[in-house]
Structures are given as structure tokens and as C-alpha cells.
Design a protein around this motif. Structure first.
Motif, mmCIF file in Angstrom:
data_model
loop_
_atom_site.group_PDB
_atom_site.id
_atom_site.type_symbol
_atom_site.label_atom_id
_atom_site.label_comp_id
_atom_site.label_asym_id
_atom_site.label_seq_id
_atom_site.Cartn_x
_atom_site.Cartn_y
_atom_site.Cartn_z
ATOM 1 N N THR A 42 0.828 -1.205 0.000
ATOM 2 C CA THR A 42 0.000 0.000 0.000
ATOM 3 C C THR A 42 0.861 1.254 0.000
ATOM 4 O O THR A 42 0.613 2.192 -0.767
ATOM 5 N N SER A 45 2.509 1.801 -3.381
ATOM 6 C CA SER A 45 1.562 2.318 -4.368
ATOM 7 C C SER A 45 1.288 3.796 -4.169
ATOM 8 O O SER A 45 1.185 4.555 -5.134
ATOM 9 N N VAL A 46 1.177 4.201 -2.923
ATOM 10 C CA VAL A 46 0.904 5.612 -2.632
ATOM 11 C C VAL A 46 2.087 6.473 -3.068
ATOM 12 O O VAL A 46 1.902 7.517 -3.704
ATOM 13 N N ARG A 49 2.357 6.669 -6.742
ATOM 14 C CA ARG A 49 1.122 7.228 -7.284
ATOM 15 C C ARG A 49 0.462 6.300 -8.295
ATOM 16 O O ARG A 49 0.040 6.702 -9.374
#
Length: 162
Positions: A42, A45-46, A49
């Protein structure tokens, strides 16, 4: 684990002590690695982006679970290296008679099986969900869901009985 191994009346007589302890440690490492894999997938991915997708989470959970189980097992070997057989038997016997641990096993093991099956039997194929890492990730996520279910059920039942 709780239903597959024999239990002795006394710790000194516990059969399969090393197997019981190794299985316990590997399964807890598997769960911890799954949680850390989900968190790292997670976060990655953040920062990149990118969209957080189910295949990404399954692959991250799968890789994390394998790494977690491996690290936990190596840690157990390091901790128990050179220990007497009675120490293995005592730790294993205490695990077998710990009702909380048995409850966690009874919830997380079926959860792992259902999670793996949910990914493996998905149409069109498990390959679209990350291949073997996706199936292992499904098992890890199912195991975590079982753990959370066990804790939630226990908390709700204890509060209800007071």
C-alpha cells in the motif's frame, strides 16, 4: 495446528515438540509477514502514485508471508539452538494447552484455506491475481481475517457475558 498434533498429559512427554514449535512459529511469521506485505504494498503504491489493486495487494501479501515465515523460522532456530529436548517439549506443551492460542489456530487455519481457495478458484484464472504469490497472499489474508474474527468474537462474547 491444534487438531493435527497429539497432546501429552505432561510437558516431558510431549511428542513432536520440535515440529509443533516450528509450525507455530512459521504460521505466526506467515501472518505477520502478510500484514507487513499488505502495508508495504500500500505504501509503495501511494508513493509511486499508482492505483492500489487487488492483484498488487495479493502479490505483496504473498511475498511478505513467505519472507515473514522464513525470518520467523530462522529466528526460532537461532533462539532454540543447543536447547535441551525438554525445553522444546515444554514450549510446545504450553502452546497445546493455551486456550487462546488454540482459538486463534481454529480461526486462522480455515481462514487461510478459504483465502487460498478464493484466489485459486477465481475465474478467469489465478494468474491474473498474481500467480502463486497471489494464492499464497490469499491464504495469508484469509489467515489474518480469521485472526481478526477470533479476536472480535472473543471480545464481543466476553463483553456480553459481563
Amino acid at each position: 495446528m491444534s487438531h493435527f498434533y497429539p497432546t501429552a498429559e505432561y510437558a516431558e512427554e510431549q511428542p513432536l515438540a520440535r515440529t509443533i514449535l516450528a509450525t507455530h512459529v512459521a504460521s505466526r511469521g506467515f501472518q505477520l509477514g502478510t500484514a507487513l506485505g499488505l502495508i508495504s504494498g500500500t505504501i509503495e503504491s501511494v508513493f509511486r502514485r499508482r492505483a492500489i489493486t487487488i492483484p498488487l495487494l495479493l502479490r505483496s501479501a504473498g511475498a511478505g508471508s513467505i519472507i515473514g515465515a522464513g525470518i520467523a523460522t530462522v529466528g526460532m532456530i537461532g533462539r532454540m539452538w543447543g536447547r535441551e529436548g525438554i525445553e522444546w517439549a515444554d514450549r510446545s506443551w504450553r502452546l497445546r494447552y493455551n486456550t487462546g492460542q488454540l482459538a486463534i489456530d481454529n480461526w486462522s487455519e480455515p481462514g487461510a484455506v478459504m483465502g487460498a481457495l478464493a484466489v485459486a478458484l477465481r475465474r478467469p484464472s489465478a494468474a491474473t491475481l498474481g500467480g502463486w504469490r497471489g494464492v499464497v497472499g490469499g491464504a495469508g489474508i484469509g489467515s489474518l481475517v480469521g485472526l481478526i474474527g477470533c479476536i472480535s468474537f472473543t471480545e464481543a462474547f466476553q463483553h456480553k457475558s459481563k
